[in-house]
Design an enzyme around this catalytic site. Structure first.
Site, PDB file in Angstrom:
ATOM      1  N   ASP A  37      78.522  49.680 -31.478  1.00  0.00           N
ATOM      2  CA  ASP A  37      78.182  50.835 -32.318  1.00  0.00           C
ATOM      3  C   ASP A  37      76.770  50.732 -32.911  1.00  0.00           C
ATOM      4  O   ASP A  37      76.472  51.351 -33.914  1.00  0.00           O
ATOM      5  CB  ASP A  37      79.216  50.998 -33.430  1.00  0.00           C
ATOM      6  CG  ASP A  37      79.325  49.755 -34.295  1.00  0.00           C
ATOM      7  OD1 ASP A  37      78.695  48.740 -33.932  1.00  0.00           O
ATOM      8  OD2 ASP A  37      80.013  49.798 -35.323  1.00  0.00           O
ATOM      9  N   HIS A 230      54.509  41.476 -15.168  1.00  0.00           N
ATOM     10  CA  HIS A 230      55.316  42.012 -16.266  1.00  0.00           C
ATOM     11  C   HIS A 230      56.118  40.913 -16.954  1.00  0.00           C
ATOM     12  O   HIS A 230      57.311  41.062 -17.206  1.00  0.00           O
ATOM     13  CB  HIS A 230      56.243  43.130 -15.762  1.00  0.00           C
ATOM     14  CG  HIS A 230      55.499  44.383 -15.427  1.00  0.00           C
ATOM     15  ND1 HIS A 230      56.062  45.432 -14.747  1.00  0.00           N
ATOM     16  CD2 HIS A 230      54.223  44.760 -15.685  1.00  0.00           C
ATOM     17  CE1 HIS A 230      55.156  46.391 -14.585  1.00  0.00           C
ATOM     18  NE2 HIS A 230      54.034  46.006 -15.146  1.00  0.00           N
ATOM     19  N   ASP A 247      48.747  40.824 -23.591  1.00  0.00           N
ATOM     20  CA  ASP A 247      48.662  42.279 -23.402  1.00  0.00           C
ATOM     21  C   ASP A 247      49.575  42.882 -24.463  1.00  0.00           C
ATOM     22  O   ASP A 247      50.795  42.890 -24.314  1.00  0.00           O
ATOM     23  CB  ASP A 247      49.128  42.639 -21.979  1.00  0.00           C
ATOM     24  CG  ASP A 247      48.920  44.115 -21.663  1.00  0.00           C
ATOM     25  OD1 ASP A 247      48.630  44.899 -22.598  1.00  0.00           O
ATOM     26  OD2 ASP A 247      49.052  44.489 -20.476  1.00  0.00           O
ATOM     27  N   ASP A 258      46.431  49.933 -25.986  1.00  0.00           N
ATOM     28  CA  ASP A 258      46.850  49.073 -24.868  1.00  0.00           C
ATOM     29  C   ASP A 258      45.712  48.108 -24.573  1.00  0.00           C
ATOM     30  O   ASP A 258      44.741  48.467 -23.910  1.00  0.00           O
ATOM     31  CB  ASP A 258      47.163  49.961 -23.649  1.00  0.00           C
ATOM     32  CG  ASP A 258      47.662  49.158 -22.453  1.00  0.00           C
ATOM     33  OD1 ASP A 258      47.928  47.948 -22.624  1.00  0.00           O
ATOM     34  OD2 ASP A 258      47.780  49.739 -21.361  1.00  0.00           O
ATOM     35  N   HIS A 337      47.064  45.412  -8.961  1.00  0.00           N
ATOM     36  CA  HIS A 337      47.392  46.622  -9.738  1.00  0.00           C
ATOM     37  C   HIS A 337      46.208  47.579  -9.833  1.00  0.00           C
ATOM     38  O   HIS A 337      45.112  47.297  -9.360  1.00  0.00           O
ATOM     39  CB  HIS A 337      47.913  46.238 -11.125  1.00  0.00           C
ATOM     40  CG  HIS A 337      46.957  45.414 -11.946  1.00  0.00           C
ATOM     41  ND1 HIS A 337      45.796  45.910 -12.464  1.00  0.00           N
ATOM     42  CD2 HIS A 337      47.016  44.105 -12.332  1.00  0.00           C
ATOM     43  CE1 HIS A 337      45.175  44.964 -13.144  1.00  0.00           C
ATOM     44  NE2 HIS A 337      45.894  43.854 -13.070  1.00  0.00           N
ATOM     45  N   HIS A 341      44.763  53.599 -16.534  1.00  0.00           N
ATOM     46  CA  HIS A 341      45.673  54.760 -16.587  1.00  0.00           C
ATOM     47  C   HIS A 341      45.362  55.579 -17.820  1.00  0.00           C
ATOM     48  O   HIS A 341      44.745  55.091 -18.772  1.00  0.00           O
ATOM     49  CB  HIS A 341      47.130  54.264 -16.623  1.00  0.00           C
ATOM     50  CG  HIS A 341      47.352  53.189 -17.660  1.00  0.00           C
ATOM     51  ND1 HIS A 341      47.579  53.473 -18.982  1.00  0.00           N
ATOM     52  CD2 HIS A 341      47.329  51.826 -17.573  1.00  0.00           C
ATOM     53  CE1 HIS A 341      47.722  52.336 -19.652  1.00  0.00           C
ATOM     54  NE2 HIS A 341      47.557  51.313 -18.831  1.00  0.00           N
ATOM     55  N   HIS A 348      51.369  54.728 -20.829  1.00  0.00           N
ATOM     56  CA  HIS A 348      50.995  55.303 -19.525  1.00  0.00           C
ATOM     57  C   HIS A 348      51.219  56.795 -19.700  1.00  0.00           C
ATOM     58  O   HIS A 348      52.296  57.312 -19.419  1.00  0.00           O
ATOM     59  CB  HIS A 348      51.872  54.745 -18.399  1.00  0.00           C
ATOM     60  CG  HIS A 348      51.710  53.259 -18.210  1.00  0.00           C
ATOM     61  ND1 HIS A 348      52.625  52.488 -17.558  1.00  0.00           N
ATOM     62  CD2 HIS A 348      50.742  52.410 -18.604  1.00  0.00           C
ATOM     63  CE1 HIS A 348      52.218  51.221 -17.566  1.00  0.00           C
ATOM     64  NE2 HIS A 348      51.080  51.157 -18.195  1.00  0.00           N
ATOM     65  N   GLU A 372      41.178  47.970 -16.873  1.00  0.00           N
ATOM     66  CA  GLU A 372      41.860  46.685 -16.971  1.00  0.00           C
ATOM     67  C   GLU A 372      41.880  45.870 -15.672  1.00  0.00           C
ATOM     68  O   GLU A 372      42.950  45.583 -15.126  1.00  0.00           O
ATOM     69  CB  GLU A 372      43.288  46.897 -17.465  1.00  0.00           C
ATOM     70  CG  GLU A 372      44.087  47.968 -16.717  1.00  0.00           C
ATOM     71  CD  GLU A 372      45.491  48.130 -17.295  1.00  0.00           C
ATOM     72  OE1 GLU A 372      46.217  47.127 -17.333  1.00  0.00           O
ATOM     73  OE2 GLU A 372      45.856  49.248 -17.702  1.00  0.00           O
ATOM     74  N   TYR A 376      44.856  37.118 -10.526  1.00  0.00           N
ATOM     75  CA  TYR A 376      46.047  36.301 -10.760  1.00  0.00           C
ATOM     76  C   TYR A 376      46.187  35.307  -9.611  1.00  0.00           C
ATOM     77  O   TYR A 376      46.386  35.701  -8.459  1.00  0.00           O
ATOM     78  CB  TYR A 376      47.285  37.206 -10.863  1.00  0.00           C
ATOM     79  CG  TYR A 376      46.997  38.387 -11.793  1.00  0.00           C
ATOM     80  CD1 TYR A 376      47.178  38.277 -13.168  1.00  0.00           C
ATOM     81  CD2 TYR A 376      46.466  39.580 -11.282  1.00  0.00           C
ATOM     82  CE1 TYR A 376      46.862  39.337 -14.011  1.00  0.00           C
ATOM     83  CE2 TYR A 376      46.151  40.641 -12.119  1.00  0.00           C
ATOM     84  CZ  TYR A 376      46.347  40.519 -13.479  1.00  0.00           C
ATOM     85  OH  TYR A 376      46.016  41.560 -14.301  1.00  0.00           O
ATOM     86  N   ARG A 394      43.336  38.987 -17.284  1.00  0.00           N
ATOM     87  CA  ARG A 394      43.119  40.434 -17.310  1.00  0.00           C
ATOM     88  C   ARG A 394      42.351  40.745 -18.588  1.00  0.00           C
ATOM     89  O   ARG A 394      42.562  40.098 -19.626  1.00  0.00           O
ATOM     90  CB  ARG A 394      44.453  41.196 -17.282  1.00  0.00           C
ATOM     91  CG  ARG A 394      44.289  42.707 -17.391  1.00  0.00           C
ATOM     92  CD  ARG A 394      45.546  43.524 -16.997  1.00  0.00           C
ATOM     93  NE  ARG A 394      46.686  43.327 -17.860  1.00  0.00           N
ATOM     94  CZ  ARG A 394      47.730  42.578 -17.568  1.00  0.00           C
ATOM     95  NH1 ARG A 394      47.790  41.958 -16.405  1.00  0.00           N
ATOM     96  NH2 ARG A 394      48.737  42.450 -18.416  1.00  0.00           N
ATOM     97  N   GLU A 396      41.365  44.194 -20.821  1.00  0.00           N
ATOM     98  CA  GLU A 396      41.707  45.616 -20.873  1.00  0.00           C
ATOM     99  C   GLU A 396      41.194  46.262 -22.155  1.00  0.00           C
ATOM    100  O   GLU A 396      41.436  45.765 -23.258  1.00  0.00           O
ATOM    101  CB  GLU A 396      43.238  45.771 -20.808  1.00  0.00           C
ATOM    102  CG  GLU A 396      43.723  47.198 -20.979  1.00  0.00           C
ATOM    103  CD  GLU A 396      45.227  47.351 -20.774  1.00  0.00           C
ATOM    104  OE1 GLU A 396      45.964  46.375 -21.021  1.00  0.00           O
ATOM    105  OE2 GLU A 396      45.656  48.442 -20.361  1.00  0.00           O
TER     106      GLU A 396
HETATM  107  N1  GLY Z   1      50.444  47.181 -20.999  1.00  0.00           N
HETATM  108  C1  GLY Z   1      50.692  47.992 -19.909  1.00  0.00           C
HETATM  109  C2  GLY Z   1      49.505  48.200 -19.107  1.00  0.00           C
HETATM  110  O1  GLY Z   1      48.527  47.501 -19.282  1.00  0.00           O
HETATM  111  O2  GLY Z   1      49.417  49.078 -18.321  1.00  0.00           O
HETATM  112 MN    MN Z   2      47.235  49.291 -19.427  1.00  0.00          MN
HETATM  113 MN    MN Z   3      48.111  46.560 -21.112  1.00  0.00          MN
END
Ligand code: GLY
Ligand code: MN
Ligand code: MN
Length: 424
Positions: A37, A230, A247, A258, A337, A341, A348, A372, A376, A394, A396
């Protein structure tokens, strides 16, 4: 804060885009059960929020367009003393009439009956095709062969591409809280032993500054974990001379940030880490510099692949002819990747990349995009010089497209080797 008149103007814009002789319905998000619940923290549906700024559940917004005239109706939960004792105050229809600048506000209890009447009036029925199955069922049940079903989300999301001054101010606020969180992480990485401890520091800064939630599940990935794109377990030991990829971005008043930074756990990059890091940083800065109106995301994507491929060749991570490598997508093994975005109410952001005809939408002043690039290299990858194995990086930032170019909204977050190493 977004003013009420901006919500009115968003609804007016949407109303203009609806076909004549139509009804459109946008539902609030539904509460999701976590277990037994208990429920997950409620978050409003992004499109519903965009059109109303209303944060309560069990609500709906209805548009009716006939002979070019658009009427809008809001359905909200009726006030109920007993239920409010448990789940908090509700706006209710009476106060809703004052609050929303809308034609009429009704109790949500009336929705089913009224929807039935409205559907009889309109030929085109707009709703979000990803609404809850039961709602879609209901609409289908009430309509017949005379009606045509159209996805309202596609129309709303197109408007979300260009951010207003009010929206940009909220994104800036989110980024500024996130800046403090990343700087705190840079400071604390030297003394904390586990990823979750670092995450706790980040979330503390978010919440302490009124950012109720993160904009997505944070990644705090030390050493080889950074090579899991991820990675959200965030439960491993931080190793002294390894990097930590963080991240993490907060959501402030429904607007996202982000940000990724990759930092040395002990405050100092090793020579190999620095070589890779500076190469990627140089690429990221070149990509950001490309941003201006009329550029295509695909151009930035292609440039990112080309520049990273150059870097991989220089560092001996790839060998061979650049054009051949790009053609065979060899670089994708280390950069799998996209370059970035749209970002806004959703991290996103649910805004289109292409027109209905498939043509790519170029950047325009007021759009916000992340940049970004990353690389890797798994710890067991024998194809790569040993010194680079186990490194994932990375970087970003969140970039606003302006009339003449861009504004890097996250430029205040330490990024150069010197800036990161000098944090104490
Ligand atoms: N944190 C999600 C991305 O970088 O797209
Ligand atoms: Mn991102
Ligand atoms: Mn990110």
């Amino acid at each position: 804060m977004i003013k009420e008149k901006e919500y009115v103007s968003r609804r007016t814009t949407l109303g203009k885009k609806l076909k004549d002789n139509s009804i459109a319905i946008v539902f609030s998000a539904t509460m999701k059960t976590r277990s037994n619940d208990t429920e997950y923290a409620y978050r409003q549906n992004s499109n519903f929020y965009y059109l109303s700024g209303f944060k309560e559940d069990n609500a709906a917004l209805l548009f009716h367009k006939e002979k070019g005239i658009v009427k809008t109706y809001m359905f909200v939960q009726h006030r109920d003393k007993l239920l409010e004792l448990w789940t908090g105050k509700r706006l209710g229809e009476k106060r809703g009439r004052k609050h929303f600048r809308i034609d009429e506000v009704f109790s949500i209890k009336k929705l089913d009956k009224m929807l039935e009447e409205f559907i009889k009036l309109g030929q085109n029925i707009y709703f979000d095709f990803r609404s809850d199955a039961s709602r879609i069922e209901k609409i289908k049940e009430l309509s017949n062969h005379y009606h045509s079903h159209k996805n309202i989300a596609i129309i709303i999301e197109k408007s979300r591409l260009i951010k207003s001054d009010g929206e940009i101010a909220l994104i800036k606020k989110a980024v500024s809280i996130t800046k403090d969180a990343h700087h705190m992480a840079m400071e604390k990485s030297k003394i904390l032993g586990n990823e979750y401890e670092l995450l706790a520091e980040i979330e503390y800064i978010f919440k302490k500054n009124g950012a109720y939630s993160d904009a997505y599940t944070s990644i705090v990935a030390s050493a080889n974990a950074a090579n899991t794109l991820h990675y959200i377990n965030n439960d491993s030991k931080i190793v002294d001379n390894e990097l930590i990829l963080i991240d993490a971005g907060c959501e402030y008043e429904y607007y996202a940030s982000d940000i990724t930074r990759t930092i040395p756990a002990n405050g100092k990059f090793t020579k190999a880490q620095k070589e890779l890091y500076e190469m990627i940083l140089d690429v990221q800065e070149k990509l950001i510099a490309m941003i201006k109106p009329n550029i295509l995301r695909t151009d930035i994507q292609m440039k990112s692949e080309e520049l990273l491929c150059d870097g991989m060749l220089e560092l001996g991570i790839l060998e061979g002819d650049k054009q051949e490598l790009l053609k065979s997508k060899a670089h994708k093994k280390y950069y799998p990747h996209g370059v970035g975005h749209w970002m806004g109410i959703d991290v996103h952001d649910e805004a289109p990349y292409r027109t209905k005809k498939g043509k790519e939408i170029p950047l325009k002043s007021g759009m916000v995009m992340t940049i970004e690039p990353g690389m890797y290299i798994d710890k067991d990858d024998k194809d790569v010089p040993k010194k680079y194995r186990g490194i994932g990086i990375r970087i970003e930032d969140d970039i606003l497209v302006t009339k003449d170019g861009y504004e890097n909204l996250s430029k205040g977050i330490r990024k150069s080797v010197k800036e990161i190493e000098s944090i104490s």
